[in-house]
Design a protein around this motif. Structure first.
Motif, PDB file in Angstrom:
ATOM      1  N   TYR A  41     -10.037   3.759  -4.926  1.00 28.04           N
ATOM      2  CA  TYR A  41     -10.096   2.311  -5.110  1.00 28.04           C
ATOM      3  C   TYR A  41     -11.412   1.761  -4.565  1.00 28.04           C
ATOM      4  CZ  TYR A  41      -9.264  -2.608  -3.986  1.00 28.04           C
ATOM      5  OH  TYR A  41      -9.394  -3.969  -3.852  1.00 28.04           O
TER       6      TYR A  41
ATOM      7  N   ASP B  79     -14.284   2.686  -6.908  1.00 23.37           N
ATOM      8  CA  ASP B  79     -14.241   1.867  -8.126  1.00 23.37           C
ATOM      9  C   ASP B  79     -14.712   0.442  -7.838  1.00 23.37           C
ATOM     10  OD1 ASP B  79     -13.239   4.058  -9.458  1.00 23.37           O
ATOM     11  OD2 ASP B  79     -11.157   3.382  -9.405  1.00 23.37           O
TER      12      ASP B  79
ATOM     13  N   GLU C 146      -6.153   8.149  -2.776  1.00 24.92           N
ATOM     14  CA  GLU C 146      -5.884   6.948  -3.573  1.00 24.92           C
ATOM     15  C   GLU C 146      -6.676   5.754  -3.039  1.00 24.92           C
ATOM     16  OE1 GLU C 146      -2.121   3.877  -3.993  1.00 24.92           O
ATOM     17  OE2 GLU C 146      -1.732   5.994  -3.534  1.00 24.92           O
TER      18      GLU C 146
END
Length: 484
Positions: free
Chosen positions: A287, A290, A283
């Motif tokens: 992030y 991105d 996770e």
């Protein structure tokens, strides 16, 4: 020992238990839980100095771990898909040197790219191994060195069948990856070990759609900078080992150079950070990916800059690309990377990782925020508007292929003389010269000094690169081999 669970942080838990015991210290360190140095305690805090303690039975011993440190290493090995893991408190420099010293002894040959961190060549100075350099291709538009081609490695093996190991950057500072699985398969067919400098690849173990990690590619040893993209304290790292490596021997090698007074601040930071990545790494790094992709798109829309990415991949010298590396080419706005680096720090209070002749690198990881990236984008746009100039006459080549005359060890310890910089052309260098960061030597001991290299050194100094390595800190003089 209880079954491994990545929810555990055994060193951290042991320190918490110890803190509650109120043990009276008649051992080192001498500040005695901070009481002897109140200024330091005020600066760092009571909790921090209170766990700056020495090795003892409840806390285990890094040189010969049998309890909580051993459990932390087993958890790290499981999290990073390794057979064994070693907690390192001397930085990834120590991990790299232990990796090379475990694989090589005096007179052995090791195949490696020349664009390695100085810690690799330092290890060759220590052990006396002989480097067989694979000179990487250069991306001419960006001026950066690329990865090793499999065909280049095949040729090096064919010409040096007695080599004992191959070292691979995974990735380079700029995010470039070689075809590590193919290199591993090739090396193992020729009974050679594969070592991976994975200082900038911690996240490969926890990210989807990222380049393959060293352990998953079958490498034998990998040095992993947890403090870079993994979130631990500076100077803390892991050394990972695959199934074909004797962990007891590696431990002996580590203990040749690593401190016998390991910092529990560093050890606990590795423990806590490993747990964080094992539980939330995918996770977290999605992030980061991105965020980097967003920043890349915005920076490229400014004009004049080029934040490069997957489009460079050619499945050969650029087998894969690490998209978390926000590397930006600056020459098209007429500024060297180091000039943009200095402007960001001096004019905009933005500290990025490094600037070289043609590029800057903004290092994105688990602690970055969208608003900070927006500030970087705005600053780059303003720098282009305020400082853009004609790029005529700027150097573009970051990598200069060296000519190796002597092994690093022989050159480093040989009788030498100091000469003015411009009088050293044609001589053999006996010390390092590099821009730091990234710490990749322009010159290493045993390499011939050329006019092209001297031009590069003077240009880098003029542009403001932080030059390190030589005995003379002003780099007006260089040490060369006497009579050679």
């Amino acid at each position: 020992m209880a079954a491994l669970s990545q929810t555990r942080a055994p060193i951290f838990e042991a320190l918490e238990r110890f803190r509650k015991m109120r043990v009276v210290p008649f051992d080192v360190p001498g500040h005695k839980r901070g009481r002897g140095n109140p200024e330091l305690t005020d600066f760092l805090g009571k909790q921090c100095v209170g766990i700056d303690v020495n090795s003892m039975k409840p806390l285990d011993n890094l040189c010969h771990p049998v309890s909580v440190i051993r459990e932390a290493e087993e958890l790290a090995a499981a999290a990073f898909h390794a057979s064994s893991a070693f907690l390192m408190v001397g930085g990834t420099t120590s991990a790299v040197q232990s990796m090379v010293l475990s694989a090589c002894k005096q007179g052995d040959k090791i195949i490696l790219p020349r664009n390695v961190h100085r810690s690799v060549i330092n290890a060759l100075v220590l052990c006396g191994a002989e480097p067989v350099y694979v000179n990487p291709d250069v991306e001419t538009n960006l001026g950066i060195a690329l990865g090793m081609k499999v065909s280049q490695v095949e040729r090096a093996i064919r010409e040096n069948p007695d080599a004992v190991a191959i070292l691979v950057n995974n990735p380079t500072y700029y995010g470039i990856c070689s075809d590590l699985p193919s290199i591993v398969a090739l090396a193992h067919r020729h009974h050679m070990l594969v070592l991976a400098d994975e200082a900038h690849g911690t996240h490969f173990y926890f990210g989807d759609h990222l380049p393959v990690s060293a352990m998953d590619a079958g490498a034998d040893l990998a040095s992993v900078s947890m403090h870079k993209s993994g979130g631990s304290l500076t100077q803390s790292s892991f050394l990972l080992a695959g199934p074909g490596v004797n962990p007891g021997y590696v431990r002996q090698i580590i203990n040749l150079t690593q401190t016998t007074s390991a910092s529990y601040l560093l050890l606990s930071s590795l423990d806590i950070s490993r747990r964080n990545l094992a539980l939330r790494g995918r996770e977290i790094f999605q992030y980061v990916v991105d965020l980097a992709q967003y920043a890349r798109g915005e920076i490229n829309s400014i004009g004049g800059y080029y934040a490069y990415s997957h489009e460079l991949v050619n499945h050969d010298s650029i087998f894969a690309f690490d998209v978390t590396k926000l590397a930006i080419h600056t020459l098209d706005i007429g500024l060297a990377g180091i000039e943009v680096y200095d402007l960001l720090r001096d004019e905009y209070d933005i500290q990025i990782e490094f600037g070289d002749i043609g590029n800057v690198l903004a290092y994105l990881s688990i602690g970055d925020r969208r608003q900070d990236v927006e500030r970087l984008i705005s600053a780059l746009a303003e720098i282009r508007r305020r400082y853009q100039r004609d790029k005529t006459g700027m150097l573009t080549q970051e990598y200069i292929e060296p000519k190796v005359i002597a092994t690093p060890q022989r050159a480093f310890y040989a009788e030498k003389e100091s000469l003015p910089l411009r009088h050293t052309a044609g001589r053999v260098c006996s010390e390092f010269v590099m821009c730091y960061p990234p710490g990749i030597p322009i010159l290493a001991p045993g390499e011939q000094i050329t006019v092209e290299i001297l031009d590069y050194i003077e240009y880098a100094k003029e542009k403001g690169c932080s030059m390190t390595g030589p005995e003379d800190p002003t780099i007006q003089q260089l040490n060369v081999l006497k009579g050679e």
